[in-house]
Design an enzyme around this catalytic site. Structure first.
Site, PDB file in Angstrom:
ATOM      1  N   GLY A  93       7.347 -43.676   0.423  1.00 54.65           N
ATOM      2  CA  GLY A  93       6.585 -42.501   0.838  1.00 54.65           C
ATOM      3  C   GLY A  93       6.088 -42.739   2.241  1.00 54.65           C
ATOM      4  N   GLU A  98       2.843 -49.385   9.192  1.00 54.19           N
ATOM      5  CA  GLU A  98       1.421 -49.291   8.877  1.00 54.19           C
ATOM      6  C   GLU A  98       1.031 -50.564   8.121  1.00 54.19           C
ATOM      7  OE1 GLU A  98       0.350 -45.553   7.108  1.00 54.19           O
ATOM      8  OE2 GLU A  98       1.540 -44.462   8.582  1.00 54.19           O
ATOM      9  N   CYS A 145       6.628 -41.572   7.550  1.00 53.23           N
ATOM     10  CA  CYS A 145       7.846 -41.816   8.345  1.00 53.23           C
ATOM     11  C   CYS A 145       9.134 -41.676   7.556  1.00 53.23           C
ATOM     12  CB  CYS A 145       7.779 -43.197   8.978  1.00 53.23           C
ATOM     13  SG  CYS A 145       6.494 -43.286  10.223  1.00 53.23           S
ATOM     14  N   ASP A 172      -6.295 -36.922  22.803  1.00 52.01           N
ATOM     15  CA  ASP A 172      -5.912 -36.235  21.563  1.00 52.01           C
ATOM     16  C   ASP A 172      -6.585 -34.869  21.547  1.00 52.01           C
ATOM     17  OD1 ASP A 172      -4.645 -37.482  18.706  1.00 52.01           O
ATOM     18  OD2 ASP A 172      -5.781 -35.609  18.517  1.00 52.01           O
TER      19      ASP A 172
HETATM   20  C1  UDX Z   1       8.380 -47.481   8.234  1.00 58.33           C
HETATM   21  C2  UDX Z   1       9.296 -48.484   8.961  1.00 58.33           C
HETATM   22  O1  UDX Z   1       9.309 -49.720   8.259  1.00 58.33           O
HETATM   23  C3  UDX Z   1       8.817 -48.695  10.393  1.00 58.33           C
HETATM   24  O2  UDX Z   1       9.696 -49.566  11.083  1.00 58.33           O
HETATM   25  C4  UDX Z   1       8.763 -47.345  11.087  1.00 58.33           C
HETATM   26  O3  UDX Z   1       8.265 -47.487  12.406  1.00 58.33           O
HETATM   27  C5  UDX Z   1       7.897 -46.363  10.320  1.00 58.33           C
HETATM   28  O4  UDX Z   1       8.353 -46.262   8.961  1.00 58.33           O
HETATM   29  P1  UDX Z   1       5.970 -47.621   7.097  1.00 58.33           P
HETATM   30  O5  UDX Z   1       6.098 -46.156   6.803  1.00 58.33           O
HETATM   31  O6  UDX Z   1       4.681 -48.139   7.635  1.00 58.33           O
HETATM   32  O7  UDX Z   1       7.096 -48.063   8.156  1.00 58.33           O
HETATM   33  O8  UDX Z   1       6.259 -48.365   5.724  1.00 58.33           O
HETATM   34  P2  UDX Z   1       7.286 -49.434   5.124  1.00 58.33           P
HETATM   35  O9  UDX Z   1       6.644 -50.753   5.055  1.00 58.33           O
HETATM   36  O10 UDX Z   1       8.596 -49.340   5.775  1.00 58.33           O
HETATM   37  O11 UDX Z   1       7.388 -48.878   3.624  1.00 58.33           O
HETATM   38  C6  UDX Z   1       7.829 -47.561   3.373  1.00 58.33           C
HETATM   39  C7  UDX Z   1       7.770 -47.224   1.920  1.00 58.33           C
HETATM   40  O12 UDX Z   1       8.814 -47.885   1.209  1.00 58.33           O
HETATM   41  C8  UDX Z   1       6.487 -47.582   1.191  1.00 58.33           C
HETATM   42  O13 UDX Z   1       6.121 -46.493   0.351  1.00 58.33           O
HETATM   43  C9  UDX Z   1       6.864 -48.789   0.375  1.00 58.33           C
HETATM   44  O14 UDX Z   1       6.082 -48.893  -0.792  1.00 58.33           O
HETATM   45  C10 UDX Z   1       8.306 -48.490   0.040  1.00 58.33           C
HETATM   46  N1  UDX Z   1       9.132 -49.675  -0.240  1.00 58.33           N
HETATM   47  C11 UDX Z   1       9.331 -50.627   0.718  1.00 58.33           C
HETATM   48  C12 UDX Z   1       9.751 -49.811  -1.484  1.00 58.33           C
HETATM   49  O15 UDX Z   1       9.593 -48.956  -2.365  1.00 58.33           O
HETATM   50  N2  UDX Z   1      10.537 -50.897  -1.722  1.00 58.33           N
HETATM   51  C13 UDX Z   1      10.749 -51.847  -0.793  1.00 58.33           C
HETATM   52  O16 UDX Z   1      11.487 -52.798  -1.090  1.00 58.33           O
HETATM   53  C14 UDX Z   1      10.126 -51.726   0.471  1.00 58.33           C
END
Ligand code: UDX
Length: 438
Positions: free
Chosen positions: A262, A153, A265, A30
């Site tokens: 949020g 995450e 990703c 890194d």
């Molecule tokens: C996401 C994808 O799930 C993952 O496959 C990819 O590799 C990276 O992006 P991540 O950003 O870790 O992963 O979070 P995730 O669990 O997907 O949740 C994303 C956001 O959606 C969070 O802010 C969560 O609070 C929100 N969310 C999730 C909702 O508001 N409602 C839901 O029903 C599910």
């Protein structure tokens, strides 16, 4: 196998430690000396359940080292590119600086060493990137495989060791075939466990990632759009989601209405996808993702408006307790966090905001030093005129409404994730506001 992992953020650091755990010899690289020093000493630079233990194990067995000097990876058989592709300031497009710099450095390394390791791209990139990078690498004898990463995450270790599927974007012909065999050896453990491995062309592999994230974001914004309709009609979006989710074709997951998505990703990936579609002349094909983004951001407005409605002209100076800072539980990631946006906007409106979060207070202090924070939930709640739950950490979900009422000044709560039982909170004397719930 001798492996290098270039970029030691969430994706790279976890990937590096997991690969070492599987028996490979791994060098993590890194450009951030602070991050490398922390990782080398076994300190995780971010909150990720299970990662500190995995990191310690991998360091102890001597198979994992870290460096800021990419030249130290010259004997690797496989280089994984795991650097970030954040949103460019002032644009929806992804910043490709780090990916491009990594590939340029690898090209130089090949030239200097005369070796031709395979290069595996894991970063989330605009479709068309892999073909461009492959040409650069082919010129110095290396084959590129595009191998998108789907880790969440909070579940990163398990998602890396046991993903739902492994995708290889490959060139056709003997070079692609030889590279596939090398990567199969890296993932031998997963393949032995019959985790499906799909081979595609480069563009399909790149699209699998952005399409999956777009679908997930769309699902969340769909239910949040229904929440807006529920708010106008007196319907209850949690019952609605439960009922439609019973249809197998729809499914219950990712239908949790609330303050929206949020993180590092989903928001930037859907924006980068619309920017790339524009370049391809396909503005309309993913135009709906702009609506998905707008619906998502409107839910943050809704929480701020509910706070204004609840406090009226008492808002300036009112003590508002914000439960949560991370974009989701089991993470300390504040990138594009709805919780942070709600906190900073209420603070800008003059509220006396106090934030508590089980994991994300240290980064919050660094990035938003003016926001007050409280380590203990009880301390944060003391004297509150309004409580706003924005991240559904278990600690907040299990709060007892009767006990909590004794701490606050006024029992008023906005449940920004629809995780509390409204009847229970109301019967304990609270004014309860949900999102898309009567
Ligand atoms: C996401 C994808 O799930 C993952 O496959 C990819 O590799 C990276 O992006 P991540 O950003 O870790 O992963 O979070 P995730 O669990 O997907 O949740 C994303 C956001 O959606 C969070 O802010 C969560 O609070 C929100 N969310 C999730 C909702 O508001 N409602 C839901 O029903 C599910």
């Amino acid at each position: 196998m001798r492996i290098s992992v270039i970029g030691c953020g969430y994706l790279g650091a976890v990937h590096a430690a997991c690969m070492a755990d599987l028996g490979h010899h791994v060098v993590g690289v890194d450009v951030d000396p602070g991050k490398i020093a922390a990782l080398a000493e076994g300190r995780a630079p971010f909150h990720e359940p299970g990662f500190p233990e995995l990191l310690a194990r991998a360091l102890d067995c001597g198979r994992l080292t870290f460096t800021t000097d990419i030249a130290r990876t010259a004997d690797a058989q496989v280089h994984f590119v795991c650097v970030g592709t954040p949103q460019l300031p002032g644009s929806d497009a992804a910043d490709m600086t780090y990916v491009d710099a990594s590939v340029t450095a690898l090209v130089e390394l090949n030239k200097a060493s005369g070796r031709t390791p395979i290069v595996v791209g894991k970063s989330t990139v605009p479709v068309g990137t892999a073909a461009r990078l492959a040409a650069q690498l082919e010129a110095v004898g290396s084959t590129l495989i595009w191998n998108p990463e789907f880790l969440r995450e909070g579940y990163a270790v398990n998602d890396t060791l046991s993903p739902d599927r492994i995708v290889y974007g490959l060139p056709q012909g003997p070079a692609g075939e030889a590279a596939r065999e090398v990567l199969d050896e890296v993932y031998a453990d997963q393949l032995r466990r019959k985790i499906p491995r799909l081979t595609t062309d480069y563009a399909t592999a790149e699209l699998v990632k952005v399409a999956a994230n777009s679908f997930l974001a769309t699902k969340i914004s769909f239910i949040n759009a229904m929440a807006e309709i529920c708010e106008l009609t007196g319907a209850d979006v949690t019952q609605l989601a439960g009922a439609i989710g019973m249809d197998d074709r729809i499914g219950k997951k990712f239908l949790q209405a609330g303050v929206g998505f949020g993180g590092g990703c989903l928001p930037k990936d859907i924006r980068a996808f619309t920017a790339r579609a524009d370049e391809l002349g396909a503005h309309d094909s993913v135009g709906f993702l702009r609506e998905v983004d707008k619906i998502n951001l409107r839910r943050r407005d809704r929480v701020v408006h509910l706070a204004q409605e609840a406090l009226g002209d008492r808002l300036p100076g009112a003590k508002v307790t914000i439960l949560g800072a991370a974009f989701k539980p089991h993470s300390d990631d504040l990138r594009d966090s709805p919780a942070v946006e709600v906190a900073t906007r209420l603070s800008a409106l003059g509220a006396d905001v106090v934030v508590t979060d089980p994991a994300a207070l240290p980064p919050l202090a660094r990035l938003h030093p003016t926001l007050k924070q409280a380590e203990q939930i009880d301390g944060a709640l003391k004297g509150a005129d309004l409580v706003v739950l924005v991240t559904e950490w278990r600690e907040f979900v299990i709060l007892d409404p009767v006990e909590t009422a004794t701490l606050v000044n006024a029992p008023v709560i906005i449940d920004g994730r629809n995780v509390l039982n409204p009847a229970k909170w109301r019967s304990a004397g609270w004014t309860y506001y949900g999102l898309g719930r009567p």
